[in-house]
Write a protein that holds these residues in place. Structure first.
Motif, PDB file in Angstrom:
ATOM      1  N   LYS A  65       0.813  -1.217   0.000  1.00  0.00           N
ATOM      2  CA  LYS A  65       0.000   0.000   0.000  1.00  0.00           C
ATOM      3  C   LYS A  65       0.850   1.272   0.000  1.00  0.00           C
ATOM      4  O   LYS A  65       0.335   2.358  -0.241  1.00  0.00           O
ATOM      5  N   THR A  66       2.144   1.138   0.252  1.00  0.00           N
ATOM      6  CA  THR A  66       2.991   2.317   0.463  1.00  0.00           C
ATOM      7  C   THR A  66       3.827   2.710  -0.746  1.00  0.00           C
ATOM      8  O   THR A  66       4.516   3.734  -0.709  1.00  0.00           O
ATOM      9  N   PHE A  67       3.806   1.914  -1.833  1.00  0.00           N
ATOM     10  CA  PHE A  67       4.642   2.255  -2.985  1.00  0.00           C
ATOM     11  C   PHE A  67       3.976   1.777  -4.266  1.00  0.00           C
ATOM     12  O   PHE A  67       3.002   1.026  -4.244  1.00  0.00           O
ATOM     13  N   ASP A  68       4.519   2.218  -5.398  1.00  0.00           N
ATOM     14  CA  ASP A  68       3.982   1.877  -6.717  1.00  0.00           C
ATOM     15  C   ASP A  68       4.691   0.652  -7.270  1.00  0.00           C
ATOM     16  O   ASP A  68       5.916   0.663  -7.446  1.00  0.00           O
ATOM     17  N   THR A  69       3.932  -0.405  -7.564  1.00  0.00           N
ATOM     18  CA  THR A  69       4.538  -1.622  -8.112  1.00  0.00           C
ATOM     19  C   THR A  69       4.774  -1.520  -9.621  1.00  0.00           C
ATOM     20  O   THR A  69       5.506  -2.324 -10.196  1.00  0.00           O
ATOM     21  N   GLY A  70       4.121  -0.549 -10.278  1.00  0.00           N
ATOM     22  CA  GLY A  70       4.324  -0.382 -11.717  1.00  0.00           C
ATOM     23  C   GLY A  70       3.505  -1.314 -12.581  1.00  0.00           C
ATOM     24  O   GLY A  70       3.685  -1.333 -13.802  1.00  0.00           O
ATOM     25  N   ASP A  71       2.628  -2.112 -11.988  1.00  0.00           N
ATOM     26  CA  ASP A  71       1.828  -3.058 -12.775  1.00  0.00           C
ATOM     27  C   ASP A  71       0.572  -3.425 -11.992  1.00  0.00           C
ATOM     28  O   ASP A  71       0.341  -2.925 -10.889  1.00  0.00           O
ATOM     29  N   ASN A  72      -0.245  -4.291 -12.566  1.00  0.00           N
ATOM     30  CA  ASN A  72      -1.432  -4.794 -11.863  1.00  0.00           C
ATOM     31  C   ASN A  72      -1.371  -6.317 -11.708  1.00  0.00           C
ATOM     32  O   ASN A  72      -2.391  -6.987 -11.640  1.00  0.00           O
ATOM     33  N   PHE A  73      -0.137  -6.848 -11.655  1.00  0.00           N
ATOM     34  CA  PHE A  73       0.037  -8.287 -11.472  1.00  0.00           C
ATOM     35  C   PHE A  73      -0.286  -8.680 -10.033  1.00  0.00           C
ATOM     36  O   PHE A  73      -0.195  -7.867  -9.116  1.00  0.00           O
ATOM     37  N   LYS A  74      -0.649  -9.927  -9.840  1.00  0.00           N
ATOM     38  CA  LYS A  74      -0.992 -10.418  -8.506  1.00  0.00           C
ATOM     39  C   LYS A  74       0.137 -11.252  -7.884  1.00  0.00           C
ATOM     40  O   LYS A  74       0.111 -11.538  -6.693  1.00  0.00           O
ATOM     41  N   ASP A  75       1.118 -11.621  -8.672  1.00  0.00           N
ATOM     42  CA  ASP A  75       2.189 -12.501  -8.207  1.00  0.00           C
ATOM     43  C   ASP A  75       3.197 -11.715  -7.364  1.00  0.00           C
ATOM     44  O   ASP A  75       3.889 -10.840  -7.874  1.00  0.00           O
ATOM     45  N   LYS A  76       3.257 -12.011  -6.069  1.00  0.00           N
ATOM     46  CA  LYS A  76       4.188 -11.314  -5.189  1.00  0.00           C
ATOM     47  C   LYS A  76       5.304 -12.229  -4.684  1.00  0.00           C
ATOM     48  O   LYS A  76       6.109 -11.822  -3.858  1.00  0.00           O
ATOM     49  N   ARG A  77       5.378 -13.445  -5.178  1.00  0.00           N
ATOM     50  CA  ARG A  77       6.326 -14.407  -4.614  1.00  0.00           C
ATOM     51  C   ARG A  77       7.776 -13.974  -4.804  1.00  0.00           C
ATOM     52  O   ARG A  77       8.219 -13.622  -5.896  1.00  0.00           O
ATOM     53  N   GLY A  78       8.494 -13.990  -3.742  1.00  0.00           N
ATOM     54  CA  GLY A  78       9.933 -13.772  -3.806  1.00  0.00           C
ATOM     55  C   GLY A  78      10.378 -12.407  -4.281  1.00  0.00           C
ATOM     56  O   GLY A  78      11.568 -12.201  -4.488  1.00  0.00           O
TER      57      GLY A  78
END
Length: 301
Positions: A65-78
């Motif tokens: 919630k605190t930064f921009d991931t740059g995408d709308n992907f759901k995969d957060k593994r690793g």
């Protein structure tokens, strides 16, 4: 080692392969070490069994919630960017002002110059405390956001004319909790951040007189390996293009860098970092230019 400093090893899914912990101790580091793991890591109990109170855990969902991931992907593994952004809060939690972020696959540390300024590779065996303290002192004396150690690729071509610095920052981030910043993008977060922040006028530096060695990418299981294998280097590279299209492009590496041509980012440094003088120097420069350009024989005024 000073008590307001700690080493944070960012790791995921490989409690039995934290090479950095061993290499720090064998190089003479006596300070505090913490292993930073996320709440989606299924091996966290194994980490705690091996490292006890040195394990710090954070919530991926809260950090996202605190930064921009740059995408709308759901995969957060690793993905390491979550841990990188969690470190500032974790540093405050354990009561340190300065910390260094480290990947978990560093196997050795080197000085690149000896006492007499001879260039080479000199393995660090006892003085890691001194190295870290020197970098913290350097950070404190500048306005830089972070300072990193060099990597092997920075020394291709051998000795440079001087030790110098590079305007980039990767892997080994020495940070100050009083100068926080956000890492951006799900992948290639280090390049995304130093180019975007560089465009904004913030200083990110790499010192060239010390170097870290790490295992080859994708040779250590878990961590970011699966993400890189799935997405390839084009996806990794294009995150940096999204954040800084004015100075980053997709290119290929070959020849001196690697025997096989592969996609990689390329930074145009003339467009990446503003060349801004302090006002006092800019004023002096303008006055000097006016005097130099004045026609001969024409009086002032």
């Amino acid at each position: 080692m000073r008590d307001d400093f700690a080493a944070f090893i960012l790791t995921h899914g490989r409690p039995n392969s934290v090479h950095t912990y061993k290499s720090l101790r064998s190089s003479g580091y006596t300070g505090r070490i913490f292993l930073v793991v996320d709440d989606e890591d299924k091996t966290v109990d194994e980490y705690r069994e091996l490292y006890g109170d040195e394990v710090l855990q954070f919530s991926k969902a809260e950090i996202e919630k605190t930064f921009d991931t740059g995408d709308n992907f759901k995969d957060k593994r690793g993905v390491i960017v979550y841990a990188r952004n969690a470190c500032f809060g974790l540093a405050r939690k354990v009561g340190v002002r300065y910390f260094i972020q480290l990947d978990d696959d560093y196997c050795s540390w080197f000085y690149r110059y000896d006492r007499d300024m001879n260039y080479g590779s000199f393995r660090i065996k006892k003085t890691m405390d001194l190295l870290f303290e020197s970098i913290v002192d350097f950070l404190s004396s500048t306005t830089a956001k972070t300072i990193c150690l060099s990597q092997g690729g920075d020394h291709i071509g051998g000795r440079k004319k001087s030790i110098g610095l590079k305007r980039k920052a990767m892997n080994t981030f020495v940070c100050d909790v009083e100068r926080p910043f956000k890492f951006m993008g799900r992948i290639n977060e280090d390049v995304n951040t130093y180019t975007l922040e560089g465009l904004r006028g913030n200083i990110f530096l790499t010192v060239m007189n010390a170097q870290v060695n790490q295992l080859l990418s994708q040779s250590n299981e878990a961590g970011m390996t699966g993400v890189y294998l799935d997405g390839g280097t084009y996806l990794k590279t294009f995150y940096s293009v999204l954040y800084s299209p004015s100075c980053v492009k997709v290119d290929t590496l070959a020849g001196n860098y690697t025997p096989h041509r592969r996609i990689h980012h390329r930074v145009n440094w003339n467009a990446a970092t503003p060349k801004i003088l302090r006002e006092e120097h800019r004023k002096a420069s303008r006055e000097h230019s006016a005097i130099e350009s004045e026609p001969v024989g024409v009086a002032n005024g």
